[in-house]
Design an enzyme around this catalytic site. Structure first.
Site, mmCIF file in Angstrom:
data_model
loop_
_atom_site.group_PDB
_atom_site.id
_atom_site.type_symbol
_atom_site.label_atom_id
_atom_site.label_comp_id
_atom_site.label_asym_id
_atom_site.label_seq_id
_atom_site.Cartn_x
_atom_site.Cartn_y
_atom_site.Cartn_z
ATOM 1 N N GLU A 1 0.925 -1.258 -0.131
ATOM 2 C CA GLU A 1 0.042 -0.001 -0.040
ATOM 3 C C GLU A 1 0.873 1.074 0.060
ATOM 4 O O GLU A 1 1.420 1.455 1.151
ATOM 5 C CB GLU A 1 -0.902 -0.200 1.201
ATOM 6 N N CYS B 1 -1.660 9.178 2.377
ATOM 7 C CA CYS B 1 -1.417 8.668 1.048
ATOM 8 C C CYS B 1 -2.745 8.989 0.389
ATOM 9 O O CYS B 1 -2.340 8.951 -0.887
ATOM 10 C CB CYS B 1 -0.993 7.042 1.204
HETATM 11 C C1 UN1 Z 1 -2.294 6.215 4.555
HETATM 12 O O1 UN1 Z 1 -2.384 7.590 4.500
HETATM 13 O O2 UN1 Z 1 -1.475 5.548 4.718
HETATM 14 O O3 UN1 Z 1 -8.342 7.073 3.922
HETATM 15 C C2 UN1 Z 1 -3.721 5.817 4.916
HETATM 16 C C3 UN1 Z 1 -7.805 7.473 4.777
HETATM 17 C C4 UN1 Z 1 -7.366 6.880 5.893
HETATM 18 C C5 UN1 Z 1 -6.124 6.062 5.658
HETATM 19 C C6 UN1 Z 1 -4.927 6.479 4.982
HETATM 20 N N1 UN1 Z 1 -8.464 6.138 6.479
HETATM 21 O O4 UN1 Z 1 -7.232 8.582 4.436
#
Ligand code: UN1
Length: 506
Positions: free
Chosen positions: A262, A296
């Site tokens: 991921e 992310c």
């Molecule tokens: C991440 O930034 O690695 O959807 C995960 C989102 C959060 C998870 C982010 N529930 O922004």
């Protein structure tokens, strides 16, 4: 105040933690110092694991797996339920520790712990639903079905920006699936990792299951590289940069192990001319500047219809300049600091390049002169030819690049034009436009939203993305299948040996 949180979470008694590191200890390579990004000051030092500690931990995880895999899944669910209860009880403290260590505002620190509670609750239900299918056998008096069995110790590598929840997504699912986990957290958030893992480990141990949750804190070349090469981990689940994922993916593939990646995102929001602009602006602001642009799923690109671009950017600019930036633990703050000085340098570098490449600074662009690592939420408009190479890269900072479009297919092509494929969103009131975006000719991302921003996904869906985002799926839906091995079973309850495909062998 910080010591209060450490004390209440039991960190001060933890043999790894040195609360007030001396200057010489802070320089000792056997330790890492966790710093508060809002002040740049040390919170505590943490002793790193070496090769011998690695061996002890992995052996322990392998031994524990042999027992844990035979505990009935619903009973494993009861352990996860008790862990969820403990996270509920400790949510305010743990949320505060997240804020302290990585600079998330209080709401987001709490939200992160809630994400772990949610996935744990999901996993409890799942512990009674690890369903396999049955399929009709082509042979008489035969039964055929598939079952899902525990896989083994899972290596979990996580980034600084979700120092609790991303481990939760992995560890809570892995636990009900009958796997043990060994967690290698980011060296920028070791205290949150120690506290989080201790909660799970303590509950499981009290219930008679020691060793299900392992933790290794150490340099990449000591811990992460060993984990990726180690065949005792049938699965490595890694969250972080595309650069890291390319290395992990390759090393794990060399031993034909499984990896669940991921990785980065370069997420866009498309705002069409018929969109509810107030709604769209609120969503872009949250997804653009929330977590100081260090998710992310952060919105990094805005693709707005040319007929509304000026007005929409003006609306956004107003919102961006009124955002309260400051101490993450102050309830009024909406944007905290970046994680460290290097992150500030990447921000400054990206803004500089954007200007050189013909971008126009609308708001922000500067480091904020105060202690800690604060920067201004920034909007940069691409030149009229929509060419801005720096926008093709993921800079982990609150920078929003603005592009314009004339027709939807052009906007979709722009959405899909980056190397990553994590999250995407379109704002429109037209069914036709919305459905086109979600169609096979639409967004190429793992997440595609209508009238909702790119970040802040619920745990119930599978989370992850395509292309350089790595292809893995974590969290909800059927992501649990990655943590188990599928076994197809055919049972002959007759007295004749019947061969498939009608083959005769007599
Ligand atoms: C991440 O930034 O690695 O959807 C995960 C989102 C959060 C998870 C982010 N529930 O922004």
């Amino acid at each position: 105040m910080s010591h209060q949180v450490l004390r209440e979470l039991g960190l001060l008694e933890n043999p790894r933690v040195v609360a007030e590191p001396s200057a010489s200890l802070a320089k000792d390579p056997a330790y890492v110092v966790s710093e508060n990004p809002a002040t740049g000051k040390p919170i505590a030092a943490v002793r790193l694991d070496d090769a011998a500690a690695y061996e002890r931990c992995v052996t322990n995880a392998c031994d524990a797996f042999k027992k844990w895999r035979e505990v009935p899944a619903p009973e494993r669910g009861l352990v996860v339920r008790a862990i969820a209860e403990e996270f509920r009880r400790l949510k305010p403290l743990l949320g505060e520790l997240v804020s302290l260590e990585v600079g998330k505002i209080r709401q987001e620190g709490l939200g992160e712990v809630q994400e772990t509670i949610d996935i744990a609750d999901f996993a409890v239900g799942l512990s009674r639903q690890l369903y396999g299918m049955t399929m009709p056998s082509e042979r008489p008096r035969h039964r055929m079905y598939e079952q899902w069995l525990p896989l083994g110790p899972v290596g979990v590598i996580t980034a600084f920006n979700f120092p609790n929840a991303v481990w939760g997504w992995n560890a809570m699912l892995a636990a009900v699936c009958g796997d043990t986990t060994v967690w290698k957290p980011s060296l920028m958030a070791p205290l949150t990792a120690i506290a989080s893992n201790a909660i799970a480990d303590h509950v499981a141990t009290q219930m008679g299951h020691p060793g299900v949750f392992g933790l290794l804190i150490g340099a990449d070349n000591v811990i992460a590289e060993r984990m990726t090469k180690d065949p005792r981990f049938p699965l490595i689940s890694a969250t972080g940069s595309c650069r890291m994922g390319k290395i992990v993916g390759k090393v794990v593939a060399e031993r034909l192990g499984r990896s669940l990646l991921e990785l980065g995102g370069n997420n866009a929001v498309i705002v069409d001319k018929d969109a509810d602009q107030k709604l769209a602006a609120a969503a872009v602001v949250f997804a653009g500047v929330g977590t100081a642009g260090q998710r992310c799923t952060t919105t990094r690109r805005l693709i707005v219809h040319e007929s509304i671009a000026d007005a929409f950017v003006e609306r956004l600019a107003k919102a961006y300049t009124s955002i309260r930036i400051g101490d993450p633990l102050d309830e009024k703050t909406l944007v905290g600091p970046l994680i460290n000085a290097q992150a500030v340098a990447s921000f400054t570098h990206a803004v500089g390049l954007a200007k050189e490449q013909g971008g126009t600074l609308v708001v922000g662009g500067k480091r904020i002169e105060r202690e800690g690592f604060f920067v201004e939420p920034t909007i940069i408009r691409a030149p009229a030819n929509n060419t801005l190479p720096i926008a093709m890269e993921e800079t982990f900072a609150p920078i929003l690049y603005v592009f314009t479009f004339k027709d939807l297919d052009q906007a979709i092509a722009m959405n899909n034009s980056v190397a990553q494929g994590l999250s995407s969103a379109l704002f429109t009131d037209s069914i036709r436009t919305g459905e086109r975006f979600l169609s096979p000719a639409g967004s190429d991302c793992g997440i595609a939203n209508l009238n909702i921003g790119t970040s802040g996904a619920e745990i119930g869906g599978a989370f992850g993305g395509e292309k350089e985002t790595g292809g893995g799926r974590e969290s909800g839906s059927d992501s649990w299948k990655a943590y188990m091995r599928r076994q197809t079973c055919t049972i002959n309850y007759g007295s004749e040996l019947r061969l498939a495909q009608g083959i005769r062998f007599d």
